[in-house]
Write an enzyme that holds these catalytic residues in place. Structure first.
Site, PDB file in Angstrom:
ATOM      1  N   SER A   1       0.831  -1.201   0.000  1.00  0.00           N
ATOM      2  CA  SER A   1       0.000   0.000   0.000  1.00  0.00           C
ATOM      3  C   SER A   1       0.868   1.255   0.000  1.00  0.00           C
ATOM      4  O   SER A   1       2.083   1.189   0.240  1.00  0.00           O
ATOM      5  CB  SER A   1      -0.905   0.018   1.239  1.00  0.00           C
ATOM      6  OG  SER A   1      -0.132   0.257   2.411  1.00  0.00           O
ATOM      7  N   LYS A   2       0.233   2.386  -0.245  1.00  0.00           N
ATOM      8  CA  LYS A   2       0.940   3.670  -0.213  1.00  0.00           C
ATOM      9  C   LYS A   2       1.564   3.898   1.169  1.00  0.00           C
ATOM     10  O   LYS A   2       2.671   4.436   1.286  1.00  0.00           O
ATOM     11  CB  LYS A   2      -0.031   4.797  -0.539  1.00  0.00           C
ATOM     12  CG  LYS A   2       0.584   6.193  -0.427  1.00  0.00           C
ATOM     13  CD  LYS A   2      -0.457   7.270  -0.681  1.00  0.00           C
ATOM     14  CE  LYS A   2       0.148   8.639  -0.473  1.00  0.00           C
ATOM     15  NZ  LYS A   2       0.619   8.888   0.893  1.00  0.00           N
ATOM     16  N   ARG A   3       0.855   3.472   2.198  1.00  0.00           N
ATOM     17  CA  ARG A   3       1.348   3.650   3.564  1.00  0.00           C
ATOM     18  C   ARG A   3       2.691   2.947   3.771  1.00  0.00           C
ATOM     19  O   ARG A   3       3.585   3.461   4.449  1.00  0.00           O
ATOM     20  CB  ARG A   3       0.308   3.118   4.557  1.00  0.00           C
ATOM     21  CG  ARG A   3       0.574   3.501   6.011  1.00  0.00           C
ATOM     22  CD  ARG A   3      -0.554   3.038   6.912  1.00  0.00           C
ATOM     23  NE  ARG A   3      -1.797   3.731   6.615  1.00  0.00           N
ATOM     24  CZ  ARG A   3      -2.856   3.172   6.031  1.00  0.00           C
ATOM     25  NH1 ARG A   3      -2.822   1.899   5.670  1.00  0.00           N
ATOM     26  NH2 ARG A   3      -3.949   3.866   5.798  1.00  0.00           N
TER      27      ARG A   3
ATOM     28  N   ASP B   1       5.376   5.108   2.102  1.00  0.00           N
ATOM     29  CA  ASP B   1       5.659   6.296   2.922  1.00  0.00           C
ATOM     30  C   ASP B   1       6.503   5.922   4.141  1.00  0.00           C
ATOM     31  O   ASP B   1       7.437   6.638   4.518  1.00  0.00           O
ATOM     32  CB  ASP B   1       4.347   6.944   3.377  1.00  0.00           C
ATOM     33  CG  ASP B   1       3.562   7.561   2.233  1.00  0.00           C
ATOM     34  OD1 ASP B   1       4.167   7.783   1.163  1.00  0.00           O
ATOM     35  OD2 ASP B   1       2.356   7.803   2.405  1.00  0.00           O
TER      36      ASP B   1
ATOM     37  N   SER C   1       2.119  12.566  -3.366  1.00  0.00           N
ATOM     38  CA  SER C   1       2.743  11.245  -3.226  1.00  0.00           C
ATOM     39  C   SER C   1       3.892  11.130  -4.212  1.00  0.00           C
ATOM     40  O   SER C   1       3.775  11.533  -5.366  1.00  0.00           O
ATOM     41  CB  SER C   1       1.720  10.144  -3.490  1.00  0.00           C
ATOM     42  OG  SER C   1       0.648  10.224  -2.568  1.00  0.00           O
TER      43      SER C   1
END
Length: 332
Positions: free
Chosen positions: A263-265, A268, A288
């Site tokens: 996921s993007k999380r 990050d 992002s």
């Protein structure tokens, strides 16, 4: 002897946000297979979920794929003989096929409100809208023709559900997993169409478009249940079994440090992009990171993605696109 059909595959993203790197890999594997088979690749935009549409997402998808060098033979920008290639522009086509299912008693109209569905879930553990529960709900099967017409004439919101017959063995031909057999009783009567926006759901639109666009192989990076057996049953309901596509369900890209999808999380948290290009969220204004803006060459991104889940059978780690096409096979 029947001539083998020309290979036709499609990449069908939804414009609900930026194109995830996992989606890019799915597009890449479709591209490699199409070129290796001297086939054709279609880009179809699946925008029937009007509630989740994100402005700018479709342009982002097109720009990202162009930057990566993944070229299409037909699509929203390329055109082609099977258009339109944006599902929101195909309403009349889907309505025709919804009517065919209803007329053939392969589907039915359901008037259950969200509150009624929530109450059914609360009353019945593991509630599933299927042959064992449908007659206790508010639909054309339980209400009868007269009451159904009365509700329709009054403009009552409804959905159309696929009528799945229970306890049938459904076989799915997957080029990675082989023949997978599923009992139809584990499937619910999926919603195929919603009167609220006069649009089909993913389940119906996919099947109709795959048939009309003459898709021979469905290559996707997602969980195969319940969409694959449902796909098979809908092809059968329309009388299209002879032209049903083969499936390829790719292994998903996972979190680097645990179970679950990437996921993007995760990006990050661990300091790497999960999108090909930088994305500016139109609602939150959050930015992002993208591989392009981080300084990566598109050839490097493609090379690294190709080797996530596939290997040509040797230790070579850097290949040209032509070498990848020549060596590509789902056996690996």
């Amino acid at each position: 002897m029947t001539q083998p059909r020309k290979v036709r595959v499609r990449f069908a993203p939804s414009p609900t946000g930026p194109l995830h790197i996992g989606g890019v890999r799915t597009a890449l594997f479709n591209y490699l297979f199409a070129r290796q088979s001297d086939g054709e690749l279609i880009l179809r935009i699946e925008d029937t979920d009007s509630q989740r549409f994100v402005p700018g997402a479709e342009d982002y998808i097109n720009e990202a794929l162009a930057w990566l060098g993944i070229k299409f033979d037909e699509g929203v920008r390329e055109g082609g003989p099977h258009g339109p290639y944006r599902q929101s522009q195909r309403r009349e086509i889907y309505a025709e096929y919804v009517k065919k299912l209803l007329d053939a008693d392969k589907a039915y109209i359901a008037f259950d409100t969200p509150e009624e569905l929530e109450q059914a879930r609360a009353n019945t553990p593991n509630f599933q809208y299927d042959a064992s529960t449908r007659m206790s709900m508010r639909n054309s099967l339980s209400l009868g023709e007269e009451k159904t017409k009365e509700l329709l004439d009054a403009g009552t919101p409804y959905v159309v559900r696929f009528k799945i017959e229970p306890d049938r063995l459904v076989q799915v031909n997957d080029l990675i997993r082989g023949i997978v057999t599923v009992n139809s009783s584990v499937l619910d009567d999926k919603v195929l169409y919603k009167s609220a926006d006069m649009l089909p759901t993913y389940h119906l639109a996919n099947i109709v478009d795959d048939h009309l666009m003459e898709v021979t192989h469905v290559i996707r990076g997602e969980e195969w249940l319940p969409s694959a057996p449902l796909h098979v049953l809908l092809y059968e309901a329309f009388g299209w079994s002879d032209t049903a596509p083969a499936f390829v369900h790719l292994p998903l890209l996972l979190k680097p440090d645990g179970k679950g999808k990437l996921s993007k999380r995760d990006g990050d948290r661990l300091g790497f992009p999960v999108f090909p290009l930088e994305w500016h969220d139109p609602k939150s204004r959050a930015i992002s990171a993208g591989y392009r803006e981080s300084g990566y060459l598109p050839e490097a991104v493609i090379n690294f993605l190709a080797l996530l889940g596939w290997n040509p059978g040797d230790d070579k780690e850097i290949m040209t696109i032509d070498e990848r096409i020549a060596g590509f096979s789902f056996d690996h």
